[in-house]
Design an enzyme around this catalytic site. Structure first.
Site, PDB file in Angstrom:
ATOM      1  N   SER A 121      38.614  25.222  68.167  1.00 27.65           N
ATOM      2  CA  SER A 121      38.627  26.595  67.629  1.00 27.65           C
ATOM      3  C   SER A 121      39.524  26.617  66.399  1.00 27.65           C
ATOM      4  CB  SER A 121      39.198  27.570  68.657  1.00 27.65           C
ATOM      5  OG  SER A 121      38.386  27.546  69.798  1.00 27.65           O
TER       6      SER A 121
ATOM      7  N   ARG B 285      48.586  29.565  72.852  1.00 27.78           N
ATOM      8  CA  ARG B 285      48.443  28.511  71.842  1.00 27.78           C
ATOM      9  C   ARG B 285      49.711  28.352  70.999  1.00 27.78           C
ATOM     10  NH1 ARG B 285      44.267  28.882  74.298  1.00 27.78           N
ATOM     11  NH2 ARG B 285      45.815  28.189  75.749  1.00 27.78           N
TER      12      ARG B 285
ATOM     13  N   GLU C 209      44.434  28.030  64.122  1.00 25.17           N
ATOM     14  CA  GLU C 209      45.030  27.393  65.309  1.00 25.17           C
ATOM     15  C   GLU C 209      45.551  25.978  64.995  1.00 25.17           C
ATOM     16  OE1 GLU C 209      42.981  27.762  69.206  1.00 25.17           O
ATOM     17  OE2 GLU C 209      43.316  25.606  69.369  1.00 25.17           O
TER      18      GLU C 209
HETATM   19  C1  LIG Z   1      36.256  19.456  69.871  1.00 24.99           C
HETATM   20  C2  LIG Z   1      37.640  20.040  70.128  1.00 24.99           C
HETATM   21  C3  LIG Z   1      37.837  20.916  71.187  1.00 24.99           C
HETATM   22  C4  LIG Z   1      39.109  21.446  71.443  1.00 24.99           C
HETATM   23  N1  LIG Z   1      39.275  22.309  72.489  1.00 24.99           N
HETATM   24  C5  LIG Z   1      40.507  22.810  72.765  1.00 24.99           C
HETATM   25  C6  LIG Z   1      40.693  23.703  73.866  1.00 24.99           C
HETATM   26  O1  LIG Z   1      39.767  24.016  74.602  1.00 24.99           O
HETATM   27  N2  LIG Z   1      41.938  24.187  74.090  1.00 24.99           N
HETATM   28  C7  LIG Z   1      43.007  23.825  73.315  1.00 24.99           C
HETATM   29  O2  LIG Z   1      44.107  24.306  73.583  1.00 24.99           O
HETATM   30  N3  LIG Z   1      42.853  22.994  72.263  1.00 24.99           N
HETATM   31  C8  LIG Z   1      41.637  22.471  71.973  1.00 24.99           C
HETATM   32  N4  LIG Z   1      41.471  21.630  70.900  1.00 24.99           N
HETATM   33  C9  LIG Z   1      42.626  21.307  70.045  1.00 24.99           C
HETATM   34  C10 LIG Z   1      43.320  19.969  70.393  1.00 24.99           C
HETATM   35  O3  LIG Z   1      42.474  19.122  71.118  1.00 24.99           O
HETATM   36  C11 LIG Z   1      44.601  20.168  71.197  1.00 24.99           C
HETATM   37  O4  LIG Z   1      45.467  21.009  70.476  1.00 24.99           O
HETATM   38  C12 LIG Z   1      45.319  18.843  71.466  1.00 24.99           C
HETATM   39  O5  LIG Z   1      46.402  19.070  72.346  1.00 24.99           O
HETATM   40  C13 LIG Z   1      45.815  18.138  70.204  1.00 24.99           C
HETATM   41  O6  LIG Z   1      46.228  16.841  70.585  1.00 24.99           O
HETATM   42  P1  LIG Z   1      46.372  15.686  69.526  1.00 24.99           P
HETATM   43  O7  LIG Z   1      47.037  14.544  70.191  1.00 24.99           O
HETATM   44  O8  LIG Z   1      45.060  15.402  68.901  1.00 24.99           O
HETATM   45  O9  LIG Z   1      47.374  16.359  68.487  1.00 24.99           O
HETATM   46  P2  LIG Z   1      47.431  16.089  66.907  1.00 24.99           P
HETATM   47  O10 LIG Z   1      46.283  16.736  66.249  1.00 24.99           O
HETATM   48  O11 LIG Z   1      47.666  14.650  66.622  1.00 24.99           O
HETATM   49  O12 LIG Z   1      48.749  16.909  66.547  1.00 24.99           O
HETATM   50  C14 LIG Z   1      48.770  18.322  66.658  1.00 24.99           C
HETATM   51  C15 LIG Z   1      50.211  18.805  66.435  1.00 24.99           C
HETATM   52  O13 LIG Z   1      51.028  18.331  67.499  1.00 24.99           O
HETATM   53  C16 LIG Z   1      52.078  17.504  66.984  1.00 24.99           C
HETATM   54  N5  LIG Z   1      52.255  16.415  67.941  1.00 24.99           N
HETATM   55  C17 LIG Z   1      51.313  15.548  68.391  1.00 24.99           C
HETATM   56  N6  LIG Z   1      51.860  14.704  69.286  1.00 24.99           N
HETATM   57  C18 LIG Z   1      53.168  15.058  69.395  1.00 24.99           C
HETATM   58  C19 LIG Z   1      54.258  14.549  70.163  1.00 24.99           C
HETATM   59  N7  LIG Z   1      54.140  13.514  71.002  1.00 24.99           N
HETATM   60  N8  LIG Z   1      55.472  15.134  69.993  1.00 24.99           N
HETATM   61  C20 LIG Z   1      55.638  16.194  69.150  1.00 24.99           C
HETATM   62  N9  LIG Z   1      54.639  16.707  68.417  1.00 24.99           N
HETATM   63  C21 LIG Z   1      53.420  16.141  68.541  1.00 24.99           C
HETATM   64  C22 LIG Z   1      51.594  17.036  65.620  1.00 24.99           C
HETATM   65  O14 LIG Z   1      52.684  16.723  64.775  1.00 24.99           O
HETATM   66  C23 LIG Z   1      50.834  18.245  65.155  1.00 24.99           C
HETATM   67  O15 LIG Z   1      51.748  19.210  64.660  1.00 24.99           O
HETATM   68  C24 LIG Z   1      40.214  21.079  70.608  1.00 24.99           C
HETATM   69  C25 LIG Z   1      39.993  20.188  69.553  1.00 24.99           C
HETATM   70  C26 LIG Z   1      38.728  19.667  69.310  1.00 24.99           C
HETATM   71  C27 LIG Z   1      38.519  18.712  68.163  1.00 24.99           C
END
Ligand SMILES: Cc1cc2nc3c(=O)[nH]c(=O)nc-3n(C[C@H](O)[C@H](O)[C@H](O)COP(=O)(O)OP(=O)(O)OC[C@H]3O[C@@H](n4cnc5c(N)ncnc54)[C@H](O)[C@@H]3O)c2cc1C
Length: 396
Positions: free
Chosen positions: A251, A165, A388
């Protein structure tokens, strides 16, 4: 002038205050131009994908939020070597739609990552993982726009230093992931013989049980996706408007990694997984040695912080052990559905690791609950849980 958009509308936890300035890049050119404009203003900036791994404070963000909404999945010509294919995917694509696309085509390697919310561009940020797969095993490279650079450059997966992570991006390398390249297994030859596309060997006990197979077995890729989605839904881990348990950031705490010595202080029933021995430490150049690029300097600096940040009290060469954050929380007396008096934040009723918003909670209520969990676990076991999600305007 502050925009009338709040983070509460753009994050899956539905908390967070106003955004001063929100811009959205729908094409690669747009995204690069908007980012450069934000950087040249000198004001704080933040990249936003699907908002599923973000906890932003109630005061919001005084700066520019660059939302990534670029689309496009390409199977790269010449990338097919008979056994695998090379895909380039734009950062604003939905991660789960990408997985569905690959499963439909019979490309295996990310099927166990079905149902993870968010964007493709955020996937390398924390090296997403679930049910025995991690992005790391298929990621070849990203196109990355460094802060203040004119054009994106290619960074290989090795340069990202992906870990559990984490990556150099999560640890603070400033810039924007523009697209990612994945190498996936092409099962078409196998499918011609077997009549169906098989996924990668099952590497997670609970998934093997759900599929009624042994660890290491291979089953149709579509069945893997279906089973993972069902397992996740049962834990509130797929976004679902009708399920309050999914109003979360997934998580909330990572599984702590401690020295074997520390792990021996825990009760015998505590789940634990030994980690492969560490790579030898990187040798940092002496002051006054060869000139380093800004990226090298950043990597060296953050590598020196990383060990102390994630690992509790490990001597050189001591084996490291990963613990279960969910077990530690439950054993410290915090159960599913737990809530502080009067709070609208609660532990998910399906999964101890998820902190959820039961309707109208503030970021502060989520933070109070997170601190309570941390204090309980630390008081009971002496172990500090680390969040996380990425925290903005909040400290835990
Ligand atoms: C119900 C649920 C279940 C989940 N299950 C998992 C799981 O099983 N495994 C897991 O690993 N994660 C899980 N997650 C966490 C999450 O889905 C992941 O971390 C996902 O990759 C975040 O994507 P996002 O586009 O929503 O990022 P955001 O929340 O929009 O951003 C997260 C971080 O990434 C940065 N970021 C976003 N896009 C970019 C980009 N293009 N370039 C540079 N930085 C960027 C942002 O600035 C921020 O710091 C879960 C979340 C939820 C709500």
């Amino acid at each position: 002038m502050v925009s009338d958009v709040r983070f509460a509308e753009l994050t899956t936890l539905h908390v967070g205050g106003p955004i001063e300035r929100l811009v959205t890049g729908t094409t690669q050119r747009d995204l690069v131009d908007l980012a450069r404009e934000a950087w040249s203003s000198g004001a704080p900036w933040l990249v936003l994908g699907g908002g599923s791994n973000l906890l932003v404070g109630d005061d919001g963000f005084a700066g520019t939020v660059v939302r990534v909404a670029t689309r496009g999945i390409e199977v790269l010509p010449g990338g097919d070597d008979g056994a695998s294919v090379l895909l380039r995917v734009q950062a604003g694509e939905s991660w789960d739609e990408l997985v569905a696309f690959t499963v439909d085509r019979g490309y295996s390697g990310i099927e166990a990552l079905s149902g993870i919310p968010g964007s493709v561009g955020a996937a390398p940020v924390q090296n997403i993982g679930a049910y025995g797969q991690e992005l790391e095993s298929t990621l070849v490279a990203i196109e990355f726009l460094d802060e203040f650079a004119d054009e994106p450059r290619r960074m290989t997966a090795a340069e990202l230093e992906l870990g559990y992570r984490t990556s150099v991006l999560k640890r603070g390398l400033p810039g924007i992931v523009i697209s990612i390249e994945l190498r996936l297994h092409d099962t078409s030859a196998e499918r011609a013989v077997l009549g169906e596309a098989l996924g990668q060997p099952i590497a997670y006990g609970q998934l093997a049980d759900a599929l009624h197979v042994q660890l290491g077995d291979r089953v149709p890729i579509a069945s893997v996706r279906q089973s993972v989605l069902a397992l996740r839904a049962a834990k509130g881990m797929v976004l679902d408007d009708t399920d309050l348990d999914s109003v979360s950031a997934g998580s909330f705490f990572t599984n702590p990694i401690v020295s074997e010595r520390v792990s021996r202080t825990l009760p015998g029933a505590a789940p634990r997984w030994y980690l492969a021995p560490d790579e030898p430490d990187a040798v940092l150049p002496l002051a006054g040695g060869l000139a380093q690029s800004p990226l090298d300097e950043f990597l060296a600096l953050e590598a020196s912080f990383e060990a102390s940040d994630t690992v509790t009290d490990a001597g050189a060469g001591e084996p490291l052990v990963k613990l279960s954050a969910a077990w530690l929380i439950e054993q410290s007396g915090i159960h599913r559905g737990f809530t502080l008096p009067g709070s609208r934040a609660a532990i998910s009723s399906k999964h101890t690791l998820a902190l959820t918003n039961r309707g109208g909670a503030s970021a502060d209520e989520i933070v109070q609950l997170a601190r309570f969990v941390q204090h309980r676990v630390q008081a009971e076991f002496g172990i500090v849980l680390h969040p996380e999600p990425v925290l903005v305007g909040i400290e835990l």
